[in-house]
Design a protein around this motif. Structure first.
Motif, PDB file in Angstrom:
ATOM      1  N   GLU A  50      -2.013   4.094   1.299  1.00  0.00           N
ATOM      2  CA  GLU A  50      -2.984   3.024   1.577  1.00  0.00           C
ATOM      3  C   GLU A  50      -2.840   1.904   0.547  1.00  0.00           C
ATOM      4  N   ARG A  51      -2.769   2.276  -0.715  1.00  0.00           N
ATOM      5  CA  ARG A  51      -2.629   1.281  -1.785  1.00  0.00           C
ATOM      6  C   ARG A  51      -1.303   0.525  -1.643  1.00  0.00           C
ATOM      7  N   PHE A  52      -0.244   1.233  -1.303  1.00  0.00           N
ATOM      8  CA  PHE A  52       1.062   0.605  -1.097  1.00  0.00           C
ATOM      9  C   PHE A  52       0.993  -0.405   0.039  1.00  0.00           C
ATOM     10  N   ASP A  53       0.361  -0.024   1.152  1.00  0.00           N
ATOM     11  CA  ASP A  53       0.250  -0.923   2.300  1.00  0.00           C
ATOM     12  C   ASP A  53      -0.553  -2.174   1.954  1.00  0.00           C
ATOM     13  N   VAL A  54      -1.630  -2.005   1.198  1.00  0.00           N
ATOM     14  CA  VAL A  54      -2.438  -3.159   0.782  1.00  0.00           C
ATOM     15  C   VAL A  54      -1.601  -4.100  -0.072  1.00  0.00           C
ATOM     16  N   GLN A  55      -0.873  -3.555  -1.028  1.00  0.00           N
ATOM     17  CA  GLN A  55      -0.047  -4.381  -1.901  1.00  0.00           C
ATOM     18  C   GLN A  55       1.087  -5.057  -1.123  1.00  0.00           C
ATOM     19  N   SER A  56       1.611  -4.384  -0.111  1.00  0.00           N
ATOM     20  CA  SER A  56       2.660  -4.987   0.722  1.00  0.00           C
ATOM     21  C   SER A  56       2.108  -6.190   1.480  1.00  0.00           C
ATOM     22  N   GLU A  57       0.889  -6.066   1.987  1.00  0.00           N
ATOM     23  CA  GLU A  57       0.248  -7.185   2.686  1.00  0.00           C
ATOM     24  C   GLU A  57      -0.008  -8.356   1.738  1.00  0.00           C
ATOM     25  N   VAL A  58      -0.469  -8.050   0.539  1.00  0.00           N
ATOM     26  CA  VAL A  58      -0.703  -9.102  -0.459  1.00  0.00           C
ATOM     27  C   VAL A  58       0.610  -9.815  -0.778  1.00  0.00           C
ATOM     28  N   LEU A  59       1.665  -9.062  -0.947  1.00  0.00           N
ATOM     29  CA  LEU A  59       2.971  -9.653  -1.234  1.00  0.00           C
ATOM     30  C   LEU A  59       3.442 -10.539  -0.089  1.00  0.00           C
ATOM     31  N   ALA A  60       3.273 -10.087   1.140  1.00  0.00           N
ATOM     32  CA  ALA A  60       3.689 -10.879   2.304  1.00  0.00           C
ATOM     33  C   ALA A  60       2.923 -12.200   2.362  1.00  0.00           C
ATOM     34  N   ARG A  61       1.617 -12.151   2.120  1.00  0.00           N
ATOM     35  CA  ARG A  61       0.814 -13.381   2.111  1.00  0.00           C
ATOM     36  C   ARG A  61       1.250 -14.313   0.978  1.00  0.00           C
ATOM     37  N   THR A  62       1.530 -13.742  -0.168  1.00  0.00           N
ATOM     38  CA  THR A  62       1.957 -14.541  -1.317  1.00  0.00           C
ATOM     39  C   THR A  62       3.296 -15.205  -1.039  1.00  0.00           C
TER      40      THR A  62
END
Length: 88
Positions: A50-62
């Motif tokens: 879950e934490r990995f997926d959240v960070q992946s989404e943040v990275l994609a937005r960034t």
């Protein structure tokens, strides 16, 4: 790893596949499996899925915002360099 339930399940599975001759040692081996798994998993810097997926989404937005900003800077640089040529 905060989810020790999975470690418990893995230790139980490992002890369940022991050969019949070692079934008498099942409880002791299961405890050993559990201890080894916890010790090794705690040494690794793991995060939950879950934490990995959240960070992946943040990275994609960034990355998306970075591309937009790079395009904006390029456009502004083109305006500045184009405007400077007209004045000269």
């Amino acid at each position: 790893m905060n989810d020790f339930r999975r470690i418990e399940e893995l230790a139980e599975r490992l002890s369940a596949i022991l050969p019949p001759g070692l079934r008498g040692l099942r409880a002791e081996l299961e405890d050993n499996f559990r201890a080894v798994l916890r010790a090794n998993l705690e040494r690794w810097d793991l995060v939950s899925r879950e934490r990995f997926d959240v960070q992946s989404e943040v990275l994609a937005r960034t990355q998306k915002r970075l591309k937009a900003l790079e395009a904006r800077v390029a456009a502004l640089e083109a305006q500045v360099s184009g405007g400077g040529r007209r004045e000269a």
